[in-house]
Design a protein around this motif. Structure first.
Motif, PDB file in Angstrom:
ATOM      1  N   TYR A 288       0.846  -1.227   0.127  1.00 43.69           N
ATOM      2  CA  TYR A 288      -0.122   0.129   0.033  1.00 43.69           C
ATOM      3  C   TYR A 288       1.047   1.772   0.138  1.00 43.69           C
ATOM      4  O   TYR A 288      -0.142   2.474   0.413  1.00 43.69           O
ATOM      5  N   LEU A 289       2.151   1.147  -0.268  1.00 46.65           N
ATOM      6  CA  LEU A 289       2.795   1.948  -0.024  1.00 46.65           C
ATOM      7  C   LEU A 289       2.047   3.464  -1.033  1.00 46.65           C
ATOM      8  O   LEU A 289       2.816   4.675  -0.966  1.00 46.65           O
ATOM      9  N   SER A 290       2.591   2.800  -2.076  1.00 49.05           N
ATOM     10  CA  SER A 290       2.164   4.194  -3.570  1.00 49.05           C
ATOM     11  C   SER A 290       0.799   4.694  -3.335  1.00 49.05           C
ATOM     12  O   SER A 290       0.208   6.260  -3.135  1.00 49.05           O
ATOM     13  N   TYR A 291      -0.075   4.166  -2.570  1.00 48.51           N
ATOM     14  CA  TYR A 291      -1.398   4.389  -2.190  1.00 48.51           C
ATOM     15  C   TYR A 291      -0.906   5.502  -0.923  1.00 48.51           C
ATOM     16  O   TYR A 291      -2.331   6.786  -0.945  1.00 48.51           O
ATOM     17  N   GLY A 292      -0.622   5.219   0.310  1.00 51.88           N
ATOM     18  CA  GLY A 292       0.059   6.187   0.580  1.00 51.88           C
ATOM     19  C   GLY A 292       0.351   7.607   0.290  1.00 51.88           C
ATOM     20  O   GLY A 292      -0.199   8.620   1.125  1.00 51.88           O
ATOM     21  N   LEU A 293       1.222   7.065  -0.435  1.00 57.06           N
ATOM     22  CA  LEU A 293       2.348   9.086  -0.771  1.00 57.06           C
ATOM     23  C   LEU A 293       1.091   9.285  -1.620  1.00 57.06           C
ATOM     24  O   LEU A 293       1.379  10.297  -1.449  1.00 57.06           O
ATOM     25  N   ALA A 294       0.466   8.828  -2.123  1.00 58.49           N
ATOM     26  CA  ALA A 294      -0.379   9.536  -3.221  1.00 58.49           C
ATOM     27  C   ALA A 294      -1.581   9.974  -2.028  1.00 58.49           C
ATOM     28  O   ALA A 294      -1.864  11.728  -2.178  1.00 58.49           O
ATOM     29  N   ALA A 295      -2.262   9.984  -1.397  1.00 61.99           N
ATOM     30  CA  ALA A 295      -3.103  10.398  -0.165  1.00 61.99           C
ATOM     31  C   ALA A 295      -2.306  11.737   0.552  1.00 61.99           C
ATOM     32  O   ALA A 295      -2.651  12.330   0.728  1.00 61.99           O
ATOM     33  N   ILE A 296      -0.514  10.991   0.972  1.00 62.72           N
ATOM     34  CA  ILE A 296       0.171  12.452   1.370  1.00 62.72           C
ATOM     35  C   ILE A 296       0.140  13.764   0.708  1.00 62.72           C
ATOM     36  O   ILE A 296      -0.076  15.034   0.545  1.00 62.72           O
ATOM     37  N   LEU A 297       0.862  13.434  -0.852  1.00 62.64           N
ATOM     38  CA  LEU A 297       0.893  14.058  -1.359  1.00 62.64           C
ATOM     39  C   LEU A 297      -0.677  15.028  -2.102  1.00 62.64           C
ATOM     40  O   LEU A 297      -0.575  15.818  -2.283  1.00 62.64           O
ATOM     41  N   GLY A 298      -1.320  14.360  -2.249  1.00 62.52           N
ATOM     42  CA  GLY A 298      -2.521  15.230  -2.640  1.00 62.52           C
ATOM     43  C   GLY A 298      -3.739  15.899  -1.514  1.00 62.52           C
ATOM     44  O   GLY A 298      -3.718  16.552  -1.380  1.00 62.52           O
ATOM     45  N   PHE A 299      -2.983  15.652  -0.276  1.00 59.54           N
ATOM     46  CA  PHE A 299      -3.848  16.620   1.238  1.00 59.54           C
ATOM     47  C   PHE A 299      -2.599  17.616   1.120  1.00 59.54           C
ATOM     48  O   PHE A 299      -3.294  18.775   1.454  1.00 59.54           O
ATOM     49  N   ILE A 300      -1.707  17.406   0.709  1.00 61.63           N
ATOM     50  CA  ILE A 300      -0.264  18.306   1.089  1.00 61.63           C
ATOM     51  C   ILE A 300      -1.294  19.808  -0.279  1.00 61.63           C
ATOM     52  O   ILE A 300      -0.637  20.878   0.020  1.00 61.63           O
ATOM     53  N   GLY A 301      -0.674  18.940  -1.441  1.00 61.25           N
ATOM     54  CA  GLY A 301      -1.388  19.967  -2.503  1.00 61.25           C
ATOM     55  C   GLY A 301      -2.476  20.726  -1.939  1.00 61.25           C
ATOM     56  O   GLY A 301      -2.723  22.027  -2.703  1.00 61.25           O
ATOM     57  N   VAL A 302      -4.440  19.712  -1.842  1.00 66.36           N
ATOM     58  CA  VAL A 302      -4.943  20.752  -1.034  1.00 66.36           C
ATOM     59  C   VAL A 302      -5.121  21.839   0.047  1.00 66.36           C
ATOM     60  O   VAL A 302      -4.820  23.161  -0.837  1.00 66.36           O
ATOM     61  N   LYS A 303      -3.605  21.914   0.803  1.00 66.93           N
ATOM     62  CA  LYS A 303      -3.487  22.678   1.875  1.00 66.93           C
ATOM     63  C   LYS A 303      -2.884  23.368   1.000  1.00 66.93           C
ATOM     64  O   LYS A 303      -3.040  24.945   1.449  1.00 66.93           O
ATOM     65  N   LEU A 304      -1.908  23.319   0.156  1.00 63.67           N
ATOM     66  CA  LEU A 304      -1.063  23.998  -0.200  1.00 63.67           C
ATOM     67  C   LEU A 304      -2.224  25.647  -1.406  1.00 63.67           C
ATOM     68  O   LEU A 304      -1.427  26.936  -1.694  1.00 63.67           O
ATOM     69  N   ILE A 305      -3.054  24.948  -1.875  1.00 59.48           N
ATOM     70  CA  ILE A 305      -3.948  25.110  -2.664  1.00 59.48           C
ATOM     71  C   ILE A 305      -4.988  26.354  -1.819  1.00 59.48           C
ATOM     72  O   ILE A 305      -4.735  27.536  -2.404  1.00 59.48           O
ATOM     73  N   LEU A 306      -5.231  25.657  -1.019  1.00 60.11           N
ATOM     74  CA  LEU A 306      -6.392  26.341   0.261  1.00 60.11           C
ATOM     75  C   LEU A 306      -5.154  27.964   0.899  1.00 60.11           C
ATOM     76  O   LEU A 306      -6.325  28.619   0.715  1.00 60.11           O
TER      77      LEU A 306
END
Length: 108
Positions: free
Chosen positions: A56-74
């Motif tokens: 599940y490494l790729s799914y976890g990394l995708a979730a972390i990067l998605g969360f950080i991306g949303v945080k930066l956009i907001l």
């Protein structure tokens, strides 16, 4: 060895926006980047040995990067320095705090 060293530098530079997503302190960003350069080489060999177990490494990394991306956009919309977006006035969007970021990111 040159390829591994080059990859270390690329990953360290790639993590700078993610660190800025957590904090605006330049000292913390610099020290986190320095420590990532020191520790990534050892992690390569560790992850290489455990890669078949980390399904599940790729799914976890995708979730972390998605969360950080949303945080930066907001955060960018909250500060809004662009004249063509809402006449450079800050938008009223929810702000994700550092405490929430530090609690969500390790959960993945």
């Amino acid at each position: 060895m040159v390829a591994i060293g080059g990859t270390d530098v690329l990953f360290a530079l790639d993590s700078i926006p993610a660190i800025f997503g957590l904090t605006q302190s330049v000292f913390i960003v610099f020290t986190a980047t320095a420590f990532s350069l020191l520790g990534l080489r050892q992690l390569y060999f560790l992850i290489d040995g455990l890669l078949d177990r980390l399904i599940y490494l790729s799914y976890g990394l995708a979730a972390i990067l998605g969360f950080i991306g949303v945080k930066l956009i907001l955060h960018a919309l909250h500060e809004n320095n662009l004249p063509f977006v809402n006449n450079a006035q800050p938008l009223h969007v929810p702000e994700i705090g550092t405490g929430l970021s530090l609690s969500v990111t390790p959960a993945f």
